[in-house]
Design a protein around this motif. Structure first.
Motif, PDB file in Angstrom:
ATOM      1  N   GLN A 151       4.544 -80.784 -25.114  1.00 36.21           N
ATOM      2  CA  GLN A 151       4.254 -79.681 -24.325  1.00 36.21           C
ATOM      3  C   GLN A 151       5.471 -79.666 -23.234  1.00 36.21           C
ATOM      4  O   GLN A 151       6.179 -80.463 -22.649  1.00 36.21           O
ATOM      5  CB  GLN A 151       2.617 -80.062 -24.068  1.00 36.21           C
ATOM      6  N   PRO A 152       5.579 -78.882 -21.971  1.00 36.05           N
ATOM      7  CA  PRO A 152       5.661 -79.496 -20.645  1.00 36.05           C
ATOM      8  C   PRO A 152       5.148 -80.104 -20.172  1.00 36.05           C
ATOM      9  O   PRO A 152       4.327 -80.358 -20.504  1.00 36.05           O
ATOM     10  CB  PRO A 152       4.761 -77.551 -19.961  1.00 36.05           C
ATOM     11  N   SER A 153       6.141 -80.234 -19.182  1.00 35.71           N
ATOM     12  CA  SER A 153       5.538 -81.516 -17.875  1.00 35.71           C
ATOM     13  C   SER A 153       4.062 -81.262 -16.967  1.00 35.71           C
ATOM     14  O   SER A 153       4.326 -79.545 -17.328  1.00 35.71           O
ATOM     15  CB  SER A 153       6.778 -81.816 -17.175  1.00 35.71           C
ATOM     16  N   LEU A 154       3.269 -82.513 -16.575  1.00 31.88           N
ATOM     17  CA  LEU A 154       2.317 -81.671 -15.963  1.00 31.88           C
ATOM     18  C   LEU A 154       2.485 -80.379 -14.639  1.00 31.88           C
ATOM     19  O   LEU A 154       1.785 -79.604 -14.452  1.00 31.88           O
ATOM     20  CB  LEU A 154       1.578 -83.138 -16.070  1.00 31.88           C
ATOM     21  N   GLU A 155       3.797 -80.934 -14.366  1.00 29.03           N
ATOM     22  CA  GLU A 155       4.818 -80.149 -13.197  1.00 29.03           C
ATOM     23  C   GLU A 155       4.644 -78.328 -12.965  1.00 29.03           C
ATOM     24  O   GLU A 155       3.881 -77.706 -12.883  1.00 29.03           O
ATOM     25  CB  GLU A 155       5.391 -80.605 -12.491  1.00 29.03           C
ATOM     26  N   GLU A 156       4.903 -78.553 -14.707  1.00 33.32           N
ATOM     27  CA  GLU A 156       4.894 -76.973 -15.467  1.00 33.32           C
ATOM     28  C   GLU A 156       4.233 -76.578 -15.615  1.00 33.32           C
ATOM     29  O   GLU A 156       3.843 -74.834 -15.315  1.00 33.32           O
ATOM     30  CB  GLU A 156       5.690 -77.237 -17.037  1.00 33.32           C
ATOM     31  N   ILE A 157       3.398 -76.857 -16.492  1.00 37.34           N
ATOM     32  CA  ILE A 157       1.546 -76.834 -16.938  1.00 37.34           C
ATOM     33  C   ILE A 157       1.269 -75.669 -15.399  1.00 37.34           C
ATOM     34  O   ILE A 157       0.210 -75.015 -14.633  1.00 37.34           O
ATOM     35  CB  ILE A 157       0.760 -77.890 -17.757  1.00 37.34           C
ATOM     36  N   ARG A 158       1.492 -76.719 -14.746  1.00 34.58           N
ATOM     37  CA  ARG A 158       0.162 -76.661 -13.195  1.00 34.58           C
ATOM     38  C   ARG A 158       0.983 -75.631 -12.140  1.00 34.58           C
ATOM     39  O   ARG A 158       0.567 -74.088 -12.074  1.00 34.58           O
ATOM     40  CB  ARG A 158      -0.085 -77.886 -12.403  1.00 34.58           C
ATOM     41  N   ALA A 159       2.348 -75.763 -11.905  1.00 33.81           N
ATOM     42  CA  ALA A 159       2.796 -74.181 -11.338  1.00 33.81           C
ATOM     43  C   ALA A 159       2.909 -72.906 -12.102  1.00 33.81           C
ATOM     44  O   ALA A 159       2.516 -72.261 -11.970  1.00 33.81           O
ATOM     45  CB  ALA A 159       4.286 -75.034 -11.318  1.00 33.81           C
ATOM     46  N   ALA A 160       2.669 -73.113 -13.552  1.00 38.35           N
ATOM     47  CA  ALA A 160       2.494 -71.606 -14.441  1.00 38.35           C
ATOM     48  C   ALA A 160       1.447 -71.106 -14.046  1.00 38.35           C
ATOM     49  O   ALA A 160       1.322 -70.453 -14.505  1.00 38.35           O
ATOM     50  CB  ALA A 160       2.975 -72.018 -16.574  1.00 38.35           C
ATOM     51  N   GLU A 161       0.000 -72.071 -14.545  1.00 37.16           N
ATOM     52  CA  GLU A 161      -1.281 -72.041 -13.881  1.00 37.16           C
ATOM     53  C   GLU A 161      -1.270 -71.320 -12.761  1.00 37.16           C
ATOM     54  O   GLU A 161      -1.703 -70.594 -12.194  1.00 37.16           O
ATOM     55  CB  GLU A 161      -2.567 -72.937 -13.926  1.00 37.16           C
ATOM     56  N   THR A 162      -1.407 -71.843 -11.444  1.00 32.51           N
ATOM     57  CA  THR A 162      -0.782 -71.561 -10.374  1.00 32.51           C
ATOM     58  C   THR A 162      -0.332 -69.456 -10.124  1.00 32.51           C
ATOM     59  O   THR A 162      -1.012 -68.678  -9.585  1.00 32.51           O
ATOM     60  CB  THR A 162      -0.258 -72.132  -9.192  1.00 32.51           C
ATOM     61  N   ALA A 163       0.892 -69.601 -10.534  1.00 26.69           N
ATOM     62  CA  ALA A 163       0.998 -68.612 -10.743  1.00 26.69           C
ATOM     63  C   ALA A 163       0.181 -67.115 -11.704  1.00 26.69           C
ATOM     64  O   ALA A 163       0.525 -66.198 -10.943  1.00 26.69           O
ATOM     65  CB  ALA A 163       3.141 -68.513 -11.200  1.00 26.69           C
ATOM     66  N   ALA A 164      -0.304 -67.710 -12.578  1.00 28.50           N
ATOM     67  CA  ALA A 164      -0.710 -66.433 -12.830  1.00 28.50           C
ATOM     68  C   ALA A 164      -1.786 -66.509 -12.586  1.00 28.50           C
ATOM     69  O   ALA A 164      -2.487 -65.358 -12.683  1.00 28.50           O
ATOM     70  CB  ALA A 164      -1.041 -67.332 -15.041  1.00 28.50           C
ATOM     71  N   ALA A 165      -2.720 -67.651 -11.627  1.00 25.22           N
ATOM     72  CA  ALA A 165      -3.833 -66.859 -10.716  1.00 25.22           C
ATOM     73  C   ALA A 165      -3.836 -66.397  -9.553  1.00 25.22           C
ATOM     74  O   ALA A 165      -4.139 -65.029  -9.183  1.00 25.22           O
ATOM     75  CB  ALA A 165      -4.650 -68.522 -10.580  1.00 25.22           C
ATOM     76  N   ALA A 166      -2.487 -66.631  -9.355  1.00 27.59           N
ATOM     77  CA  ALA A 166      -2.440 -65.581  -7.613  1.00 27.59           C
ATOM     78  C   ALA A 166      -1.677 -64.461  -8.376  1.00 27.59           C
ATOM     79  O   ALA A 166      -1.993 -63.290  -8.018  1.00 27.59           O
ATOM     80  CB  ALA A 166      -0.725 -66.680  -7.618  1.00 27.59           C
TER      81      ALA A 166
END
Length: 462
Positions: free
Chosen positions: A333-348
């Motif tokens: 799976q992606p790194s934790l930082e990548e997971i969080r960055a992707a979810e933040t971008a999607a939410a925005a």
């Protein structure tokens, strides 16, 4: 209730996150416990977000004090009253409370219960009863009055919720009778007996929990509202925790209907309903397990426990395979930082920008307006750009509480930890100060600064 989580996808995501929190709590809140989360990622307890803090925080289960209600806070019964859909009768609300008790009592660590919770104790929604006296804090050991409906609680921590509380407290159909109270006491006693029937529910070390406690029904394909936990006694000789049992399976069904769950790992394990629940009967008579295919049936809003002294020959290998599958998922799976960055971008991208932002709370009257009024001009914020809103306020010495409200109403609001509809954020000023309140619409972080230092809430990435 009728609270709008923003749509079905948002509500499902919220339920999934809450389920992950409960699972980590059941596993002792261990920071190194590996869990398949609701999105399908294999994360350590410390990597699962709990309002900006790690959900898993310890390596010693005795440091995990497990509770659903405590001290002077709202009772579990009162929380259920606020959250339950209007049409749910009080007998089913009692079952919701009983399910909460079962989760606490079957968790690894140290269960902690508020006095009277087993009697459906109510403090009429009081969020802090320290100064509320016996009128709200009393306990009735004749089981005639659980305390619900004794009037609106003190204004201090409760005023903003009075409009929600008032019609509920005035509804006589929401007050439990003696039968419901005694039934909840019996349920509480049953699950205390279950907890102390096997030391597998009271594992002493992180190593035991990491190796023996497993969760099934995880990831995005999981049945919502159902937690399935197994505790496999994989030790031998002196490491054998319970010489009488090899396997426990506890299922927690929060759904309003019975549910059937099938799992190949748990097939052929010769599981039977726990003797305490057999003795209790009633709705537990409908709980079942089919050894040939590993199918469990769990009654609505119930926790059930199955036990096995004799298990399949490849018992240990099956649970080892579960652990390996999680490790494979984690490695790919992606790194934790990548997971969080992707979810933040999607939410925005998905969330429209607010038309207005305000900071309602007890600061309102200090600024010449009204307390807890999200449309009051005195607490309106100004956009700084990049999704950040701020309010600069000169406040006298004192203790305050505040939240963020979007578009001038309580329909969308954020509190402590950036949680939607979350708790009020406390602010203490030991001297008069110019306070800058800030809200980040991308992360929903809410905080207050004095001279550039955060003094309440938490800034993004803090």
């Amino acid at each position: 209730n009728e609270y709008d989580w923003g749509g079905e996808d948002e509500a499902a995501a919220r339920l999934g996150l809450l389920t992950d929190w409960i699972k980590i709590g059941l596993a002792g809140n261990l920071k190194e416990y590996l869990l398949l989360d609701h999105r399908g990622y294999a994360l350590l307890g410390a990597e699962i977000d709990y309002n900006g803090a790690p959900a898993g925080y310890t390596m010693d289960p005795q440091e995990n004090n497990v509770y659903a209600d405590k001290h002077d806070n709202q009772t579990l019964f009162d929380v259920v009253q606020l959250a339950a859909p209007d049409e749910v009768p009080v007998a089913e609300r009692a079952q919701m409370v009983q399910l909460g008790h079962a989760i606490v009592l079957l968790s690894q660590g140290v269960p902690f219960q508020q006095a009277g919770t087993e009697m459906l104790r109510s403090k009429s929604f009081d969020r802090d009863s320290y100064d509320s006296g016996d009128w709200f804090n009393f306990l009735d050991f004749t089981y005639q009055d659980n305390g619900f409906g004794r009037g609106l609680p003190m204004a201090d921590k409760n005023r903003s919720d009075w409009p929600i509380m008032r019609p509920l407290l005035a509804n006589p159909d929401l007050k439990p009778d003696e039968e419901s109270i005694r039934g909840t006491i019996a349920h509480f006693t049953d699950f205390l007996r279950i907890r102390y029937s096997s030391s597998l529910f009271r594992l002493r070390t992180d190593e035991q929990i990491l190796n023996m406690v497993h969760f099934h029904n995880g990831g995005p394909e999981a049945i919502p509202g159902l937690i399935v936990m197994s505790i496999a006694d994989l030790g031998e000789g002196e490491a054998d925790v319970d010489p009488d049992l090899e396997l426990l399976v506890a299922l927690f069904n929060a759904r309003p209907e019975s549910v059937t769950f099938v799992n190949e790992t748990l097939a052929g394990m010769n599981l039977t309903l726990h003797p305490v629940l057999v003795e209790r009967g009633g709705r537990y008579a409908n709980a079942s397990y089919q050894t040939e295919n590993g199918a469990f049936t769990v009654p609505a809003r119930s926790a059930v426990v199955f036990v096995a002294a004799d298990v399949a020959e490849n018992f240990s290998a099956r649970f080892a395979a579960l652990r390996r599958s999680l490790e494979v998922i984690r490695s790919e799976q992606p790194s934790l930082e990548e997971i969080r960055a992707a979810e933040t971008a999607a939410a925005a991208q998905e969330q429209p920008a607010p038309q207005s932002v305000s900071f309602p709370g007890t600061i309102g009257s200090a600024l010449g307006g009204a307390d807890w009024a999200p449309d009051d001009p005195a607490v309106q914020a100004t956009g700084e750009g990049l999704g950040v809103w701020s309010l600069v306020a000169d406040l006298p010495t004192g203790e305050y509480e505040f939240k963020v409200a979007i578009n001038g109403s309580w329909d969308e609001n954020y509190g402590l930890g950036g949680e939607r509809n979350g708790p009020n954020i406390p602010l203490r000023l030991d001297s008069p100060a110019t306070v800058t309140f800030r809200y980040d619409a991308t992360t929903h972080a809410v905080w207050a600064e004095v001279a550039g230092e955060v003094v309440a809430g938490a800034a993004p990435n803090q």
